[in-house]
Scaffold this active site. Sequence first.
Site, PDB file in Angstrom:
ATOM      1  CG  ASP A   5      -1.851   1.172   1.248  1.00 14.42           C
ATOM      2  OD1 ASP A   5      -2.852   1.131   0.519  1.00 14.42           O
ATOM      3  OD2 ASP A   5      -1.572   2.148   1.974  1.00 14.42           O
ATOM      4  CD  GLU A 100      -4.979   0.773  -3.877  1.00 15.63           C
ATOM      5  OE1 GLU A 100      -6.094   0.942  -3.433  1.00 15.63           O
ATOM      6  OE2 GLU A 100      -3.970   1.324  -3.416  1.00 15.63           O
ATOM      7  CB  CYS A 153     -13.062  -5.972   7.290  1.00 15.10           C
ATOM      8  SG  CYS A 153     -12.402  -6.892   8.691  1.00 15.10           S
ATOM      9  CB  CYS A 156     -15.013 -10.485   8.600  1.00 21.18           C
ATOM     10  SG  CYS A 156     -15.643  -8.802   8.535  1.00 21.18           S
ATOM     11  CB  CYS A 172     -14.062  -4.673  11.196  1.00 21.24           C
ATOM     12  SG  CYS A 172     -15.358  -5.589  10.350  1.00 21.24           S
ATOM     13  CB  CYS A 175     -15.034  -9.493  12.406  1.00 18.10           C
ATOM     14  SG  CYS A 175     -13.620  -8.596  11.757  1.00 18.10           S
ATOM     15  CG  ASP A 182      -1.635   3.419   5.296  1.00 14.56           C
ATOM     16  OD1 ASP A 182      -2.699   3.751   4.733  1.00 14.56           O
ATOM     17  OD2 ASP A 182      -0.826   4.247   5.745  1.00 14.56           O
TER      18      ASP A 182
HETATM   19 ZN   LIG Z   1     -14.271  -7.490   9.849  1.00 19.46          ZN
END
Ligand SMILES: [Zn+2]
Length: 248
Positions: A5, A100, A153, A156, A172, A175, A182
Amino acid sequence: MVGVDLGIKTLAVLSTGQEFPNPRHSGGALGKVRQLSRTVSRRVGPYDNATKTHRVPSNRWRRAVAALGKAQGRVADQRKDGLHKLTTTLAKEYGTVVIEDLFAAGMLKNHRLARHIADASFGEFRRQLEYKTVWNGGRTVVVDRWFCSSKTCSGCGAVKTKLDLSVRTYVCTECGLVLDRDLNAARNLAARGEAMVAGSGPETVNGRGGVGVLALPVKRQPGTAQAGNTGPVQPQGRTAVRELTKVH
Ligand SMILES: [Zn+2]
């Protein structure tokens, strides 16, 4: 395999957790640029803002402009140096490097002033990475531009609808994962790259110059012309095949 990243404050964060600091923040050269550009604007330049007319600039202005150019050159050199160190390390230590798409990185993550500079270094980063991974027998994988590496995330897979740039920690709500923003993005890139390679994703860039991108199988919408009879699409398909045979 590693996900990378790219950022502004930190040059890069890897999915392994390793960070590459941004050289322009450690050197203080950027502060010098800011200081000198203020000096330039205080001096008598070729344009008089008060009367909106042109005039002969002062020698003090000319000297300040020269000094500013020098300082900007130093910042550019430092950035170039940092990029080379980063891409060399990545290409040497990892077989597959996942990054990316330029569009996603440029549009979603960078802000105002830094943006065009960052976009330029992103292009350079990708270019260096592609040839260096080939040199080292590895490859660069570029994930599709609509993949939300920041908002997803890495624990999850839940995707946030909004994530402000100022929010540096990913939390998140599904979860309960709490992770550096980053690092979360880098881990998502690694996972995405893994999935793409496993499914021999057509977006995979095999080495230099985005040849793999050219080799994309031509997607035809159902109901359009028959294969081999697609009008404007056809030349692209032929190019893809040629490029493919050249590489393999
Ligand atoms: Zn999550």
